[in-house]
Design an enzyme around this catalytic site. Structure first.
Site, PDB file in Angstrom:
ATOM      1  N   GLU A  27     -19.944  42.799 -67.490  1.00  0.00           N
ATOM      2  CA  GLU A  27     -21.343  43.188 -67.280  1.00  0.00           C
ATOM      3  C   GLU A  27     -21.445  44.246 -66.186  1.00  0.00           C
ATOM      4  O   GLU A  27     -22.250  45.164 -66.276  1.00  0.00           O
ATOM      5  CB  GLU A  27     -22.178  41.954 -66.897  1.00  0.00           C
ATOM      6  CG  GLU A  27     -23.677  42.226 -66.792  1.00  0.00           C
ATOM      7  CD  GLU A  27     -24.150  42.681 -65.413  1.00  0.00           C
ATOM      8  OE1 GLU A  27     -25.307  43.109 -65.288  1.00  0.00           O
ATOM      9  OE2 GLU A  27     -23.354  42.610 -64.447  1.00  0.00           O
ATOM     10  N   GLU A  28     -20.619  44.116 -65.159  1.00  0.00           N
ATOM     11  CA  GLU A  28     -20.801  44.934 -63.962  1.00  0.00           C
ATOM     12  C   GLU A  28     -20.552  46.423 -64.194  1.00  0.00           C
ATOM     13  O   GLU A  28     -21.265  47.257 -63.661  1.00  0.00           O
ATOM     14  CB  GLU A  28     -19.889  44.436 -62.834  1.00  0.00           C
ATOM     15  CG  GLU A  28     -20.255  43.065 -62.273  1.00  0.00           C
ATOM     16  CD  GLU A  28     -21.585  43.048 -61.531  1.00  0.00           C
ATOM     17  OE1 GLU A  28     -22.292  44.079 -61.518  1.00  0.00           O
ATOM     18  OE2 GLU A  28     -21.925  41.998 -60.971  1.00  0.00           O
ATOM     19  N   HIS A  74     -22.363  36.250 -66.675  1.00  0.00           N
ATOM     20  CA  HIS A  74     -21.177  37.107 -66.811  1.00  0.00           C
ATOM     21  C   HIS A  74     -20.044  36.652 -65.903  1.00  0.00           C
ATOM     22  O   HIS A  74     -20.234  36.353 -64.734  1.00  0.00           O
ATOM     23  CB  HIS A  74     -21.511  38.586 -66.620  1.00  0.00           C
ATOM     24  CG  HIS A  74     -21.998  38.995 -65.275  1.00  0.00           C
ATOM     25  ND1 HIS A  74     -21.152  39.329 -64.241  1.00  0.00           N
ATOM     26  CD2 HIS A  74     -23.261  39.171 -64.794  1.00  0.00           C
ATOM     27  CE1 HIS A  74     -21.865  39.696 -63.188  1.00  0.00           C
ATOM     28  NE2 HIS A  74     -23.144  39.595 -63.490  1.00  0.00           N
ATOM     29  N   ASP A  92     -28.525  35.466 -64.171  1.00  0.00           N
ATOM     30  CA  ASP A  92     -27.808  36.534 -63.466  1.00  0.00           C
ATOM     31  C   ASP A  92     -28.665  37.068 -62.328  1.00  0.00           C
ATOM     32  O   ASP A  92     -28.828  38.273 -62.159  1.00  0.00           O
ATOM     33  CB  ASP A  92     -27.436  37.658 -64.437  1.00  0.00           C
ATOM     34  CG  ASP A  92     -26.569  38.731 -63.777  1.00  0.00           C
ATOM     35  OD1 ASP A  92     -25.996  38.463 -62.704  1.00  0.00           O
ATOM     36  OD2 ASP A  92     -26.481  39.845 -64.329  1.00  0.00           O
ATOM     37  N   HIS A 108     -23.071  42.530 -54.701  1.00  0.00           N
ATOM     38  CA  HIS A 108     -22.045  43.576 -54.762  1.00  0.00           C
ATOM     39  C   HIS A 108     -21.383  43.856 -53.413  1.00  0.00           C
ATOM     40  O   HIS A 108     -20.965  44.986 -53.155  1.00  0.00           O
ATOM     41  CB  HIS A 108     -22.629  44.885 -55.303  1.00  0.00           C
ATOM     42  CG  HIS A 108     -23.115  44.805 -56.715  1.00  0.00           C
ATOM     43  ND1 HIS A 108     -23.732  45.874 -57.347  1.00  0.00           N
ATOM     44  CD2 HIS A 108     -23.100  43.807 -57.625  1.00  0.00           C
ATOM     45  CE1 HIS A 108     -24.058  45.516 -58.574  1.00  0.00           C
ATOM     46  NE2 HIS A 108     -23.689  44.255 -58.765  1.00  0.00           N
ATOM     47  N   ASP A 110     -23.167  36.528 -57.859  1.00  0.00           N
ATOM     48  CA  ASP A 110     -23.207  37.513 -58.950  1.00  0.00           C
ATOM     49  C   ASP A 110     -21.835  37.616 -59.608  1.00  0.00           C
ATOM     50  O   ASP A 110     -21.023  38.435 -59.199  1.00  0.00           O
ATOM     51  CB  ASP A 110     -23.644  38.866 -58.384  1.00  0.00           C
ATOM     52  CG  ASP A 110     -23.868  39.912 -59.445  1.00  0.00           C
ATOM     53  OD1 ASP A 110     -24.068  39.531 -60.604  1.00  0.00           O
ATOM     54  OD2 ASP A 110     -23.844  41.115 -59.106  1.00  0.00           O
TER      55      ASP A 110
END
Length: 473
Positions: free
Chosen positions: A331-332, A285, A359, A429, A297
């Site tokens: 995606e997030e 992503h 991922d 994140h 990520d």
């Protein structure tokens, strides 16, 4: 006659064994070439350097996300693929706003600042911030035990940590992510004025970790602000609450949700020479959270997926089946890109036989997990020996990836690259997900591993998927 028949059977078996042995040698040499090219002349690290350091965080709906779309499309076009295109998709646009601020007040005038970040999708606090006593709980299920009488008017502090005794860190993550995703919606039902969540991180540090959250069907007027605090601050706050129940916490969030905006999945394809209607997908992503620069990520998965097609062209492979790289958007905080791709594939009645997603960070690859039936999994595990020289031979059944999940169904096999996960959630994140934490060699090993699996799937196809079957997306 019986002797002749036995002799014929022996000769046939011998030729079959020789053929199998020859194929094994051919495949082993081809994988060696792939790994050599990835490690000696790889492009993934350079692509990621630009994506992370020249573009930066790529939250859906942002200008950086659009810059990433334009950059990766241009780079795919340079590879000389048969086709490269953008697939339009409407995505949410949430903006964090000015940096968040929080402190704990043990007595009037005696405060200590804590590290905090808004959860993705959270509403803002009132202009003056939110200040209230804190109720610590160990998960959503605790709320019923305390009831409205003890929750109303307070800030709920979800402090269930990731389980350190689980070797699979994604299992540990899955065991407590519900308090981040649904915690605010549930606490609001009991009259809480805000929510703070212990960051989903196995390490004790000062980095708060964001992530998507949802209010479900809760009316806008009843939504409460939600944020994550660092693991060190969670430990501090929990310890303080054990000796002093009436402490207060203040936090200020400035986030805002806007109307959906137009963005794109980026897609490139090498068209199959024999069975072009059979499609193999590899992807990651393109979006990331707005903290750090999204290197692990999922910048790593994006550039590894691009590298798969580059390496296949470099080794001179003319694939039998069509091989696509798909760089998914959103995606997030919505999975809009993955859903749109599957929706269009279904509309076109496309025949996806295999999809692989990266991922889980750019760390040392250990193997793959597969969603496949018994015959398919047996076929795939027969290739396991080819990966053993690279110490990448953990082939398990299990989840694949969020973006390719909407392709699930029929006989399509889904797979996820599985790197070593022990350090992944240190970065996930957070401000700590930056390019300096990428190891070039580990990233390249992952790209070579993915390319090797795609090469084998293209060469041998997937059991249970005949060329003339009725296409299924």
């Amino acid at each position: 006659m019986k002797i002749v028949s036995l002799l014929f059977l022996f000769i046939s078996c011998s030729f079959s064994s020789i053929a199998q042995s020859t194929k094994g040698i051919e495949d082993s040499l081809k994988l060696r070439t792939v790994f050599d090219m990835a490690l000696l002349n790889g492009q993934a690290y350079n692509w990621l350097d630009h994506l992370s350091n020249e573009i930066g965080p790529r939250l859906s709906g942002s200008s950086n996300a659009q810059r990433a779309v334009e950059y990766t499309k241009k780079e795919l076009e340079k590879l000389g693929l048969d086709s490269v295109w953008l697939q339009p998709v409407m995505v949410p646009k949430w903006v964090r706003g000015a940096k968040e601020y929080a402190y704990v007040e043990s007595t009037p005038g005696s405060t200590r600042d804590i590290n905090i970040t808004a959860l993705g999708g959270s509403v803002a606090t009132p202009n003056g911030g939110t200040k209230a006593e804190v109720l610590e709980v160990q998960g959503i299920e605790d709320l019923e035990r305390y009831g409205e009488e003890q929750v109303k008017g307070k800030i709920v502090f979800y402090n269930r940590p990731m389980r350190a005794d689980l070797i699979n860190t994604f299992e540990a993550y899955g065991g407590c992510v519900d308090q981040r995703y649904s915690g605010a919606a549930e606490a609001a039902k009991y009259g809480a004025v805000g929510v703070i969540v212990r960051s989903l991180n196995l390490r004790l540090d000062d980095f708060p970790h964001t992530g998507t959250m949802s209010y479900g069907e809760l009316p806008v007027s009843q939504r409460i602000p939600a944020a994550a605090i660092s693991t060190n601050d969670a430990e501090y706050l929990s310890g303080l609450l054990k000796i002093q129940k009436d402490i207060k916490l203040y936090f200020k969030l400035n986030s805002e949700q806007f109307q959906d905006v137009l963005s794109y999945n980026v897609i490139g394809e090498i068209t199959g020479s024999e069975f072009p209607e059979e499609i193999i997908v590899v992807g990651g992503h393109l979006d990331s959270w707005d903290l750090g620069d999204g290197s692990h990520d999922d910048g790593a998965g994006v550039v590894q997926s691009m590298e798969v097609l580059r390496l296949l062209k470099e080794i001179g492979l003319k694939p039998k089946r069509s091989i696509r790289v798909v760089l998914f958007m959103n995606e997030e905080n919505g999975l809009r890109g993955g859903n749109k791709y599957a929706e269009v594939a279904k509309e076109k009645n496309e025949n996806h036989i295999f999809a692989l997603e990266s991922d889980a960070g750019g760390f040392t690859p250990r193997g793959f997990s597969f969603e496949a039936d018994d015959a398919q999994f047996a076929q795939i595990t027969s290739w396991n020996e080819l990966f053993k020289p690279y110490l990448i031979h953990q082939f398990d059944r299990g989840g694949s990836g969020a973006d390719i999940g909407p392709l699930r169904g029929g006989t399509t096999v889904l797979a996820g690259l599985r790197p070593d996960s022990q350090r992944y959630f240190d970065h996930h994140h957070s401000d700590n997900d930056t390019f300096e934490h990428i190891n070039k060699r580990e990233l390249e090993l992952g790209a070579a591993t993915m390319t090797s699996l795609i090469y084998l799937v293209d060469k041998y196809g997937i059991k249970g998927i005949p060329v003339d079957r009725e296409p299924k997306f």
